[in-house]
Enzyme design. Sequence first.
Site, PDB file in Angstrom:
ATOM      1  N   ASN A   9      -2.057   3.316  -0.672  1.00 58.16           N
ATOM      2  CA  ASN A   9      -3.332   2.588  -0.641  1.00 58.16           C
ATOM      3  C   ASN A   9      -3.643   2.306   0.822  1.00 58.16           C
ATOM      4  O   ASN A   9      -3.013   1.442   1.434  1.00 58.16           O
ATOM      5  CB  ASN A   9      -3.197   1.282  -1.446  1.00 58.16           C
ATOM      6  CG  ASN A   9      -4.432   0.402  -1.314  1.00 58.16           C
ATOM      7  OD1 ASN A   9      -5.463   0.824  -0.785  1.00 58.16           O
ATOM      8  ND2 ASN A   9      -4.334  -0.826  -1.793  1.00 58.16           N
ATOM      9  N   LYS A  11      -6.130   0.916   2.062  1.00 56.16           N
ATOM     10  CA  LYS A  11      -6.953  -0.282   2.269  1.00 56.16           C
ATOM     11  C   LYS A  11      -8.083   0.064   3.254  1.00 56.16           C
ATOM     12  O   LYS A  11      -8.525   1.209   3.274  1.00 56.16           O
ATOM     13  CB  LYS A  11      -6.088  -1.450   2.728  1.00 56.16           C
ATOM     14  CG  LYS A  11      -4.884  -1.662   1.782  1.00 56.16           C
ATOM     15  CD  LYS A  11      -4.196  -2.972   1.953  1.00 56.16           C
ATOM     16  CE  LYS A  11      -3.059  -3.076   0.929  1.00 56.16           C
ATOM     17  NZ  LYS A  11      -2.367  -4.359   0.970  1.00 56.16           N
ATOM     18  N   HIS A  95      -7.099  -4.882  -7.546  1.00 57.62           N
ATOM     19  CA  HIS A  95      -6.135  -5.207  -6.491  1.00 57.62           C
ATOM     20  C   HIS A  95      -6.249  -6.697  -6.156  1.00 57.62           C
ATOM     21  O   HIS A  95      -7.343  -7.259  -6.177  1.00 57.62           O
ATOM     22  CB  HIS A  95      -6.402  -4.350  -5.252  1.00 57.62           C
ATOM     23  CG  HIS A  95      -5.284  -4.447  -4.255  1.00 57.62           C
ATOM     24  ND1 HIS A  95      -5.169  -5.498  -3.383  1.00 57.62           N
ATOM     25  CD2 HIS A  95      -4.227  -3.637  -4.015  1.00 57.62           C
ATOM     26  CE1 HIS A  95      -4.071  -5.329  -2.656  1.00 57.62           C
ATOM     27  NE2 HIS A  95      -3.483  -4.206  -3.017  1.00 57.62           N
ATOM     28  N   GLU A  97      -6.285  -8.220  -3.487  1.00 57.71           N
ATOM     29  CA  GLU A  97      -7.248  -8.531  -2.408  1.00 57.71           C
ATOM     30  C   GLU A  97      -8.669  -8.577  -2.967  1.00 57.71           C
ATOM     31  O   GLU A  97      -9.489  -9.388  -2.540  1.00 57.71           O
ATOM     32  CB  GLU A  97      -7.106  -7.495  -1.276  1.00 57.71           C
ATOM     33  CG  GLU A  97      -5.822  -7.728  -0.482  1.00 57.71           C
ATOM     34  CD  GLU A  97      -5.180  -6.485   0.104  1.00 57.71           C
ATOM     35  OE1 GLU A  97      -5.838  -5.427   0.194  1.00 57.71           O
ATOM     36  OE2 GLU A  97      -3.979  -6.564   0.467  1.00 57.71           O
ATOM     37  N   GLU A 166       2.081  -5.961  -8.511  1.00 59.08           N
ATOM     38  CA  GLU A 166       2.103  -6.284  -7.084  1.00 59.08           C
ATOM     39  C   GLU A 166       2.125  -7.800  -6.912  1.00 59.08           C
ATOM     40  O   GLU A 166       1.068  -8.447  -6.933  1.00 59.08           O
ATOM     41  CB  GLU A 166       0.853  -5.734  -6.391  1.00 59.08           C
ATOM     42  CG  GLU A 166       0.736  -4.233  -6.402  1.00 59.08           C
ATOM     43  CD  GLU A 166      -0.072  -3.720  -5.216  1.00 59.08           C
ATOM     44  OE1 GLU A 166       0.469  -2.900  -4.466  1.00 59.08           O
ATOM     45  OE2 GLU A 166      -1.215  -4.153  -5.019  1.00 59.08           O
ATOM     46  N   GLY A 172       2.049  -7.046   2.121  1.00 57.39           N
ATOM     47  CA  GLY A 172       1.812  -7.125   3.564  1.00 57.39           C
ATOM     48  C   GLY A 172       2.648  -8.181   4.264  1.00 57.39           C
ATOM     49  O   GLY A 172       2.403  -8.515   5.420  1.00 57.39           O
ATOM     50  N   SER A 212       5.146  -4.490   0.094  1.00 56.91           N
ATOM     51  CA  SER A 212       6.103  -4.259   1.186  1.00 56.91           C
ATOM     52  C   SER A 212       7.138  -3.177   0.859  1.00 56.91           C
ATOM     53  O   SER A 212       8.294  -3.257   1.266  1.00 56.91           O
ATOM     54  CB  SER A 212       6.794  -5.567   1.596  1.00 56.91           C
ATOM     55  OG  SER A 212       5.839  -6.493   2.088  1.00 56.91           O
TER      56      SER A 212
HETATM   57  P1  13P Z   1       1.950  -3.362   1.557  1.00 55.15           P
HETATM   58  O1  13P Z   1       2.768  -2.167   1.173  1.00 55.15           O
HETATM   59  O2  13P Z   1       1.330  -3.248   2.913  1.00 55.15           O
HETATM   60  O3  13P Z   1       2.703  -4.651   1.340  1.00 55.15           O
HETATM   61  O4  13P Z   1       0.701  -3.420   0.544  1.00 55.15           O
HETATM   62  C1  13P Z   1       0.941  -3.349  -0.808  1.00 55.15           C
HETATM   63  C2  13P Z   1      -0.355  -3.143  -1.500  1.00 55.15           C
HETATM   64  O5  13P Z   1      -1.160  -4.035  -1.585  1.00 55.15           O
HETATM   65  C3  13P Z   1      -0.631  -1.813  -2.069  1.00 55.15           C
HETATM   66  O6  13P Z   1      -1.742  -1.836  -2.888  1.00 55.15           O
END
Ligand code: 13P
Length: 251
Positions: A9, A11, A95, A97, A166, A172, A212
């Site tokens: 992803n 982002k 997601h 976010e 997640e 992150g 992560s």
């Molecule tokens: P990270 O791998 O950067 O922690 O992000 C995970 C994520 O949100 C994947 O959709």
Amino acid sequence: MRGKLVVGNWKMNGGLRQNDALLGDLRAAWTAPPGRQLAVCVPYPYLWQAQAALSGSAIAWGAQSVSEHAGGAFTGEVSAAMVAEFGCRYAIVGHSERRALFGEADAAVAAKAVAALAAGMTPIVCVGETLGEREAGATETVVLRQLDAVIAAVAMQLAALVVAYEPVWAIGTGRTATPEQAEAVHGAIRGAILERYGRDRADAVRIIYGGSVNDENVDSLVSKPDIDGALVGGASLKADSFARIVRARTR
Ligand code: 13P
């Protein structure tokens, strides 16, 4: 049986030149052994670029969201049918976010999953608890509530979903769920599906972990029986680290 799936992803990262390099390196690095799948979910404007770079390879691509609406006066929205025109096999929906920063509620996430399915794509439905919810002992309640909304909406197409667990506190942050913590939630998700929809569907749904994930922790995560792969953020932006993740024990 279920194959392993690793999804990057990106982002809101990327740029034409760096995408060319990353997609080219990925394509060169990856040949798919049976039972393993790889995909990257890129920002909308780069879907054409992923399509051009990855067509004919074993790497699929997808979008990071889709509108719950089919079309019309929804300024700034992008429909599932539109991204499907660019050959997307997957669309991430819900997601954390999107839920936290853009106010997406369970009902909207469910409608997006339905829209993605209707456009012929596989929705990757994200669920996960915050740290406060985990500390309050509410992890399963939260995750199953988020999932129930989607399952109720997609009904018989349940097996066509990918679920991504997640935990919000692991995204992150460099703080990964332990394989045992992740497996406990994955097992609860599969158990809930088994109880309500039967063994066939429970066995068919892929449940991947995100938060992560890197080339050092991926093996121990995906070796758990209910962890069917990984949804990778930061570590998917560099071809070498992502290639190491996808070559890991995703079998
Ligand atoms: P990270 O791998 O950067 O922690 O992000 C995970 C994520 O949100 C994947 O959709």
